[in-house]
Design a protein around this motif. Structure first.
Motif, PDB file in Angstrom:
ATOM      1  N   TYR A 112       0.864  -1.183   0.000  1.00 51.02           N
ATOM      2  CA  TYR A 112       0.000   0.000   0.000  1.00 51.02           C
ATOM      3  C   TYR A 112       0.904   1.239   0.000  1.00 51.02           C
ATOM      4  O   TYR A 112       1.880   1.297   0.756  1.00 51.02           O
ATOM      5  CB  TYR A 112      -0.897  -0.027   1.236  1.00 51.02           C
ATOM      6  N   PRO A 113       0.625   2.221  -0.852  1.00 52.48           N
ATOM      7  CA  PRO A 113       1.568   3.343  -0.983  1.00 52.48           C
ATOM      8  C   PRO A 113       1.554   4.275   0.235  1.00 52.48           C
ATOM      9  O   PRO A 113       0.532   4.396   0.914  1.00 52.48           O
ATOM     10  CB  PRO A 113       1.047   4.073  -2.226  1.00 52.48           C
TER      11      PRO A 113
ATOM     12  N   SER B 101      -3.577 -10.652 -13.687  1.00 52.67           N
ATOM     13  CA  SER B 101      -4.260  -9.441 -14.145  1.00 52.67           C
ATOM     14  C   SER B 101      -4.713  -8.585 -12.966  1.00 52.67           C
ATOM     15  O   SER B 101      -4.725  -7.353 -13.056  1.00 52.67           O
ATOM     16  CB  SER B 101      -5.455  -9.809 -15.025  1.00 52.67           C
ATOM     17  N   ILE B 102      -5.043  -9.208 -11.835  1.00 53.84           N
ATOM     18  CA  ILE B 102      -5.451  -8.433 -10.656  1.00 53.84           C
ATOM     19  C   ILE B 102      -4.240  -7.708 -10.071  1.00 53.84           C
ATOM     20  O   ILE B 102      -4.317  -6.528  -9.704  1.00 53.84           O
ATOM     21  CB  ILE B 102      -6.096  -9.358  -9.595  1.00 53.84           C
ATOM     22  N   LEU B 103      -3.115  -8.405 -10.037  1.00 54.95           N
ATOM     23  CA  LEU B 103      -1.890  -7.748  -9.546  1.00 54.95           C
ATOM     24  C   LEU B 103      -1.518  -6.582 -10.456  1.00 54.95           C
ATOM     25  O   LEU B 103      -1.110  -5.519  -9.986  1.00 54.95           O
ATOM     26  CB  LEU B 103      -0.738  -8.751  -9.501  1.00 54.95           C
ATOM     27  N   GLY B 104      -1.674  -6.785 -11.745  1.00 56.45           N
ATOM     28  CA  GLY B 104      -1.370  -5.718 -12.709  1.00 56.45           C
ATOM     29  C   GLY B 104      -2.234  -4.495 -12.449  1.00 56.45           C
ATOM     30  O   GLY B 104      -1.757  -3.354 -12.511  1.00 56.45           O
TER      31      GLY B 104
ATOM     32  N   HIS C 294      -0.929  -2.658  -9.306  1.00 59.61           N
ATOM     33  CA  HIS C 294       0.270  -1.866  -9.612  1.00 59.61           C
ATOM     34  C   HIS C 294      -0.107  -0.590 -10.360  1.00 59.61           C
ATOM     35  O   HIS C 294       0.417   0.485 -10.070  1.00 59.61           O
ATOM     36  CB  HIS C 294       1.261  -2.689 -10.453  1.00 59.61           C
ATOM     37  N   ALA C 295      -1.025  -0.723 -11.308  1.00 63.00           N
ATOM     38  CA  ALA C 295      -1.435   0.448 -12.088  1.00 63.00           C
ATOM     39  C   ALA C 295      -2.169   1.464 -11.208  1.00 63.00           C
ATOM     40  O   ALA C 295      -2.008   2.673 -11.380  1.00 63.00           O
ATOM     41  CB  ALA C 295      -2.323   0.018 -13.251  1.00 63.00           C
ATOM     42  N   LEU C 296      -2.946   0.967 -10.256  1.00 64.15           N
ATOM     43  CA  LEU C 296      -3.666   1.881  -9.353  1.00 64.15           C
ATOM     44  C   LEU C 296      -2.693   2.670  -8.481  1.00 64.15           C
ATOM     45  O   LEU C 296      -2.896   3.853  -8.210  1.00 64.15           O
ATOM     46  CB  LEU C 296      -4.597   1.067  -8.440  1.00 64.15           C
ATOM     47  N   ILE C 297      -1.628   2.017  -8.089  1.00 64.31           N
ATOM     48  CA  ILE C 297      -0.689   2.651  -7.164  1.00 64.31           C
ATOM     49  C   ILE C 297       0.237   3.625  -7.889  1.00 64.31           C
ATOM     50  O   ILE C 297       0.504   4.722  -7.404  1.00 64.31           O
ATOM     51  CB  ILE C 297       0.155   1.569  -6.442  1.00 64.31           C
ATOM     52  N   ALA C 298       0.678   3.216  -9.077  1.00 70.10           N
ATOM     53  CA  ALA C 298       1.719   4.024  -9.711  1.00 70.10           C
ATOM     54  C   ALA C 298       1.549   4.194 -11.217  1.00 70.10           C
ATOM     55  O   ALA C 298       2.450   4.690 -11.870  1.00 70.10           O
ATOM     56  CB  ALA C 298       3.087   3.388  -9.432  1.00 70.10           C
TER      57      ALA C 298
ATOM     58  N   GLU D 121      -3.524   5.706 -18.880  1.00 67.31           N
ATOM     59  CA  GLU D 121      -3.575   4.693 -19.940  1.00 67.31           C
ATOM     60  C   GLU D 121      -3.293   3.301 -19.377  1.00 67.31           C
ATOM     61  O   GLU D 121      -4.005   2.330 -19.668  1.00 67.31           O
ATOM     62  CB  GLU D 121      -2.539   5.043 -21.002  1.00 67.31           C
ATOM     63  N   GLU D 122      -2.265   3.223 -18.527  1.00 71.07           N
ATOM     64  CA  GLU D 122      -1.903   1.933 -17.927  1.00 71.07           C
ATOM     65  C   GLU D 122      -3.036   1.420 -17.037  1.00 71.07           C
ATOM     66  O   GLU D 122      -3.350   0.238 -17.029  1.00 71.07           O
ATOM     67  CB  GLU D 122      -0.615   2.072 -17.101  1.00 71.07           C
ATOM     68  N   LEU D 123      -3.644   2.339 -16.311  1.00 72.04           N
ATOM     69  CA  LEU D 123      -4.735   1.954 -15.411  1.00 72.04           C
ATOM     70  C   LEU D 123      -5.901   1.363 -16.205  1.00 72.04           C
ATOM     71  O   LEU D 123      -6.413   0.289 -15.872  1.00 72.04           O
ATOM     72  CB  LEU D 123      -5.216   3.167 -14.609  1.00 72.04           C
TER      73      LEU D 123
END
Lengths: 311, 514
Positions: free
Chosen positions: A105-106, A242-245, A248-252, A256-258
């Motif tokens: 968690y960031p 895909s959930i981990l991906g 990661h996209a949500l955090i950083a 587009e990546e999100l």
């Protein structure tokens, strides 16, 4: 002989030790599930169109539909080969290892807050209705009733958690198990998303990992084995790639990546992706709400280790 | 009222199949409620709450699949279950179990020496290689795959031309050869009109209009969308024209495309002069003079193209129902709209249908925006937000990235439709519903709940929401055209009888307030 492309570390190690014999539990177009007689867990053989996941070996086939594999076919492992009856032999020599590691968690949640808002908007537009997302009005009483119960119970669960009313929270979580349409009922999928968030290191909600373990213990027998296995693994912080991906996209990630990562999750099953994503986003909202109110030790950056060459 | 229950023990279907089965089961004639769900305690609780539980269902286990059907009579229940069982059988059958599969084009060509056509639908990276193999085996090619480089396209078409073969594509979605529709196409009468089309839904539209006007098709040859570009030079359209000109059964040729590159247009017009048969030219947004000068028959709309072709093929024009525009209807709708309701929103599955409606609107309005507008000033700034008159080709790459084409799954249009329906400046929402081979099996049914919901919102807000629908299909298509049209009309949707009329009606509905 078919080659395995990649597989989860724990599964490959078990197969390597040849501690594996079982039978085919269920057959789908893109996956088959195998019941392991040694530990009573389900393991999945997935075609190359499917992402890495707990207890899963991805193999170089396009579909299982035409391989003639049936339920109850025997599965044996010897000399780094998986034999499914006399119908399929899978070689694991070149399989790459994959391990599910939930990101931390960031410490700075500003980007996370923005991304959660974007995720909510995107799900409003593109999420699949019928589970956690209310279906359009119709005469279908079952679907409407299921959806109302899903929404009511999930909201009561989250409210109870925030108020530390753990008995109510437990009751509501258990009453979500097995609720909803689909092979993996929507309530189960929602809990998969929620439990994943509880397992984020440094999460203000990480104290609830015990809670998720208790819910899973109670869930056995309340839903089918396939869905139960996904919940059990999620309660341990082990979820599909895909959930981990998406986390990661949500955090950083950039917008587009999100959206790319979110679309991958939304494409899981029929409404399953939307239901999982709803669990993730509600879990993150609780984290954001609770953030700053408790003090947790900082852990080092914890990125998923993916695809280590394996011999 | 009768309720019937079946429990399939230890039966697992993936979620997509289960949801699809449940949706289809609820659409079966006479069914009031159909439930297909796993036998968990919580799902049984819901069945109790809605009065569908039975003692048998109470015994279902978590790995069992529960199927419950409630219908007006025992007979209806029984026949619904037969239909549901059929759906299960289809889902259970391994794909293509009754077909022979060949691993390579070479082995297929060797095993079926009488074959003369290969339909290729593989990843774009391998498509050119496979198409070349097919041509080397003396097979005509329909190349459905996209993402083939223009260099490969040119090389393949030149190779095909040298061998006297057709190379339809890449990204060719529509053809009717020997009365067999390939990929996306409609069931149309056999006749004497041949079509060469560089646009898929445009070709479908002209073919169904020809059928509606009493004519029929010999062959519909697709070229792929880039064929009339400067680089490709119209190789396939020229070869297609030549093939139809030499075909004894073909009496009239129709060409369909967006306006070609100037140099290519010259080649096409030069070939029209050489043709022994009349040629009708429908170049969307194109001009008349050059076509007429070349001896061709210019058509401004898809409907006009079909009508001219049918008449040139020998039909008596006075006997044809031309589906004239319903002028009283225009007045009636205008009277219902407030001055604020002045914009058209077009949500199209078919690219050419979108193009045609957009060009028709542009004849009267300047402020016409789209994701496929040629004029950069009128391209949508944000694809998710409409501006003034907006026409969306939802099958364009802008919207289909990672998703099925809306002709296959029209539900991808629902969210945008509901968004437009909430906009008080919208006068009319126009949508196409495409029937036929390859398309969704019930495109209207998918949209109906959203249409009903939108109408209810508008009614609550005290405004009229005009929804204009066009069902592209023929009386020979499945699902039945009449049923699809009736479902829309029952939901209060106004029906246009052609793509051209859909464009004209939507434009005329909002003229007063614009």
């Amino acid at each position: 002989m078919i080659q395995a492309i990649s597989g989860e570390l724990g599964m490959i190690e078990r197969l390597q030790r040849s501690e594996f014999s079982g039978y085919v539990h269920s057959v789908f177009d893109k996956t088959i599930n195998v019941m392991c007689l040694e530990n009573g867990e389900l393991y999945t053989l997935a075609c190359h169109r499917v992402d890495n996941a707990p207890n899963t070996l991805v193999i170089d086939v396009n579909s299982f539909g035409e391989l003639g594999i049936n339920m109850n076919d025997s599965v044996q492992v010897a000399h780094n080969r998986i034999n499914i009856g006399s119908k399929l032999v899978i070689a694991m020599d070149h399989a790459k290892l994959w391990e599910s590691i939930v990101p931390s968690y960031p410490t700075d949640v500003e980007l996370l807050k923005k991304n959660v808002a974007k995720m909510n908007r995107h799900m409003d537009m593109h999420g699949t209705r019928g589970g956690m997302k209310k279906p359009l009005p119709s005469h279908r009483m079952f679907e409407e009733a299921v959806s109302s119960m899903l929404l009511e119970r999930s909201e009561m669960l989250l409210t109870a958690l925030l108020r530390h009313e753990m008995s109510t929270a437990f009751d509501m979580a258990v009453r979500l198990v097995g609720l909803g349409p689909g092979l993996t009922p929507s309530g189960d999928d929602f809990l998969v998303g929620l439990f994943t968030i509880f397992n984020m290191p440094n999460s203000p909600c990480s104290e609830w990992t015990d809670f998720s373990a208790r819910v899973v213990q109670e869930a056995q027998g309340l839903t089918n084995e396939i869905s139960y296995m996904a919940m059990k693994k999620a309660s341990l912080g082990r979820v599909r790639e895909s959930i981990l991906g998406l986390l990661h996209a949500l955090i950083a990630g950039s917008q587009e990546e999100l959206l790319l990562a979110l679309d991958r999750v939304l494409n899981i099953g029929s409404s399953s992706g939307t239901d999982i994503a709803t669990g993730l986003v509600r879990g993150l909202e609780i984290n954001i709400h609770r953030g700053g109110k408790i003090c947790l030790p900082k852990l080092s950056s914890n990125k998923a280790r993916i695809l280590i060459p394996y011999r | 009222m009768s309720t019937k229950v079946v429990i399939k023990q230890s039966t697992y279907f993936d979620s997509v199949s289960l949801m699809s089965l449940s949706t289809k089961a609820n659409q079966i004639e006479g069914v009031e409620q159909a439930v297909v769900a796993m036998g968990t305690e919580m799902n049984k609780e819901v069945l109790r709450n809605v009065g569908l539980i039975t003692p048998e269902l109470e015994e279902a286990k978590t790995s069992d699949l529960m199927i419950v059907v409630k219908a007006a009579t025992d007979e209806l229940c029984e026949s619904a279950f037969v239909a549901i069982e059929e759906l299960f059988k289809k889902k259970s059958a391994p794909a293509g179990s009754s077909e022979i599969k060949y691993a390579t084009i070479d082995s297929a060509a060797k095993s079926i020496p009488e074959a003369n056509l290969a339909v290729i639908s593989v990843n774009g990276a391998y498509a050119a290689r496979e198409a070349r193999k097919a041509l080397e085996n003396d097979l005509h090619v329909m190349l459905f795959s996209d993402n083939v480089s223009i260099e490969d396209e040119i090389a393949l078409k030149q190779f095909a031309h040298e061998k006297g073969l057709l190379l339809m594509g890449p990204d060719c979605g529509t053809a009717i050869l020997g009365n067999v529709a390939l990929c996306f196409g409609n069931a149309v009468r056999k006749g004497s009109i041949g079509i060469v089309g560089a646009s898929g839904t445009g070709s479908q539209e002209v073919s169904v209009r020809i059928h509606d006007f009493g004519g029929g098709i010999t062959q519909l040859i697709g070229t792929g969308g880039r064929d009339l570009s400067e680089q490709v030079g119209g190789i396939m359209m020229l070869d297609g024209m030549k093939a139809l000109d030499e075909d004894d059964a073909t009496k009239v040729i129709v060409l369909i495309s967006k306006p070609p590159a100037t140099s290519v247009e010259k080649k096409v017009l030069a070939q029209i002069k050489q043709c022994k048969k009349p040629v009708v030219v429908y170049f969307i947004g194109g001009t008349e003079e050059s076509v007429v000068a070349a001896g061709g028959h210019f058509a401004k709309t898809s409907k006009e193209a079909a009508l001219k072709a049918v008449v040139l093929a020998g039909a008596d024009e006075s006997t044809i129902n031309k589906r004239a525009l319903n002028i009283p209807l225009v007045e009636e709708v205008r009277a219902k709209l407030t001055p604020e309701q002045k914009y058209i929103r077009g949500l199209f599955c078919g690219g050419t249908l979108c193009d045609e409606a957009m060009y028709i609107a542009m004849e009267k309005f300047d402020n016409v925006y789209s994701n496929i507008q040629k004029n950069a000033d009128y391209q949508l700034k944000d694809l998710h937000v409409s501006q003034e008159h907006t026409f969306l080709d939802l099958g364009d790459d802008d919207f289909t990235n990672g998703k099925p084409h809306p002709m296959i799954d029209p539900s991808t249009r629902i969210v945008r439709f509901l968004q437009e329906a909430k906009d008080p400046s919208v006068g009319v929402i126009v949508m196409d519903f495409i029937l036929g081979f390859g398309s969704h099996e019930d495109p209207v049914g998918v949209m109906l709940p959203a249409i009903i919901e939108a109408k209810q919102w508008a009614e609550k807000e005290g405004r009229h929401l005009e929804i204009l629908g066009y069902v592209l299909g023929t009386d020979l298509d499945n699902p039945k055209m009449e049923d699809q049209v009736n479902k829309l009309m029952d939901a209060g949707v106004t029906i246009a009888s052609s793509s051209t009329n859909a464009g004209l009606l939507s434009r005329e509905f909002v003229v007063k307030g614009a």
